[in-house]
Design an enzyme around this catalytic site. Structure first.
Site, PDB file in Angstrom:
ATOM      1  N   GLY A 298       0.525  24.183 -25.276  1.00  0.00           N
ATOM      2  CA  GLY A 298       1.492  24.411 -26.343  1.00  0.00           C
ATOM      3  C   GLY A 298       1.007  23.877 -27.680  1.00  0.00           C
ATOM      4  N   ASP A 299       0.360  22.716 -27.650  1.00  0.00           N
ATOM      5  CA  ASP A 299      -0.209  22.135 -28.873  1.00  0.00           C
ATOM      6  C   ASP A 299      -1.272  23.069 -29.452  1.00  0.00           C
ATOM      7  OD1 ASP A 299       1.299  19.917 -28.040  1.00  0.00           O
ATOM      8  OD2 ASP A 299      -0.417  19.073 -26.978  1.00  0.00           O
TER       9      ASP A 299
END
Length: 307
Positions: free
Chosen positions: A251-252
């Site tokens: 997600g980062d």
């Protein structure tokens, strides 16, 4: 300049084993120690995309020195605030044959008022054309409004911001108009206490985040791909084929790809394409994805207008 803030970084001790047997002695088949933290992951992906960042955060003690040594191998520009307490250690266990991941995360250091003030003083240089990406949990003694207070401060100085968070903390940021928010479809459903029956409903509720102030909304949907939603259009990125090895940082990586590309091009669709590639490439890697893997995955992703 892009600044990333990891208020509570960590040493991530990642263990792989065939099966996790609770209450018994387990032996790993592979292990690796990585400099962890959501903002750190963002900076590392942007480095792979040849985009410079400055990493900010709190580090301390013997584990803090180890953290900085691990991070030094990635040649990132950093400006950490040194604190008295130790940087935390997080343990990530990947049981391959069971296809499960287990995490045990440390709490992190207590931050004194003086240490907080020292950190805040660094933000005076942030201004027009800059963006700050804030991600991850907060260490002890910092108020729940810490990230939001930073956002309001740097906005007055002309900078953009992103806060990667969920729940009420996410809703509280929207009136300050973050550049992008990226809940997954489960987190989006929890925000509005609903259950989604189809993709159209996901788009409908993503637009509610736009109505509340977000400039762009990305929704990750694991094996079903991802969405980029605006008030007028919605786009879908397919999920490329590959074996998920370690979802930590995916997600980062997606946020990093989107923000890095958007700051350079201003094109949300291409930024979404790059973000989706970065997220999937990291999921297919043991660590944060490298440029070669990102480029490979990028070619396997198609962006479709689903309006």
């Amino acid at each position: 300049m892009i600044y990333t803030i990891t208020a509570n970084p960590s040493i991530d001790y990642v263990l792989q084993l065939d099966q996790l047997k609770t209450g018994e002695v387990n032996r790993s088949t592979n292990d690796v120690k990585l400099p962890g933290g959501k903002g750190i992951n963002v900076s590392r992906i942007l480095k792979e995309l040849s985009i410079d960042t400055t990493s900010l955060g709190f580090v301390g003690g013997a584990t803090g020195e180890m953290f900085k040594n691990l991070l030094a191998t990635h040649n990132l520009k950093t400006s950490f605030t040194n604190v008295k307490d130790d940087t935390r250690i997080n343990v990530k266990i990947n049981a391959v044959k069971q296809d499960i991941e287990t995490e045990v995360n440390g709490t992190g250091p207590s931050i004194s008022l003086e240490e907080k003030d020292s950190f805040m003083n660094q933000l005076r240089v942030v201004g027009d054309g800059d963006v700050i990406i804030m991600a991850g949990s907060l260490p002890k003694q910092l108020p729940d409004t810490f990230y939001l207070d930073i956002a309001k401060t740097i906005q007055k100085q002309g900078a953009e911001f992103i806060i990667d968070t969920t729940g009420q903390a996410l809703l509280d940021t929207l009136s300050s108009h973050p550049l992008v928010v990226k809940p997954n479809h489960h987190e989006l459903a929890e925000l509005f206490d609903v259950e989604f029956k189809n993709e159209s409903e996901i788009v409908e509720y993503a637009r509610k985040l736009l109505d509340l102030g977000a400039k762009h909304v990305m929704i990750s949907m694991a094996g079903d791909g991802a969405l980029l939603v605006s008030k007028d259009h919605a786009y879908k990125a397919n999920a490329p084929k590959g074996t998920v090895i370690n979802s930590v940082g995916a997600g980062d990586s997606m946020i990093a790809g989107f923000v890095g590309a958007f700051m350079e091009t201003g094109d949300p669709i291409e930024s979404f394409h790059i973000g989706a590639a970065c997220g999937s490439a990291t999921a297919f890697s043991q660590d944060i994805a490298v440029k070669e893997k990102i480029d490979q995955v990028y070619n396997d992703i198609t962006i479709t207008n689903i309006d």
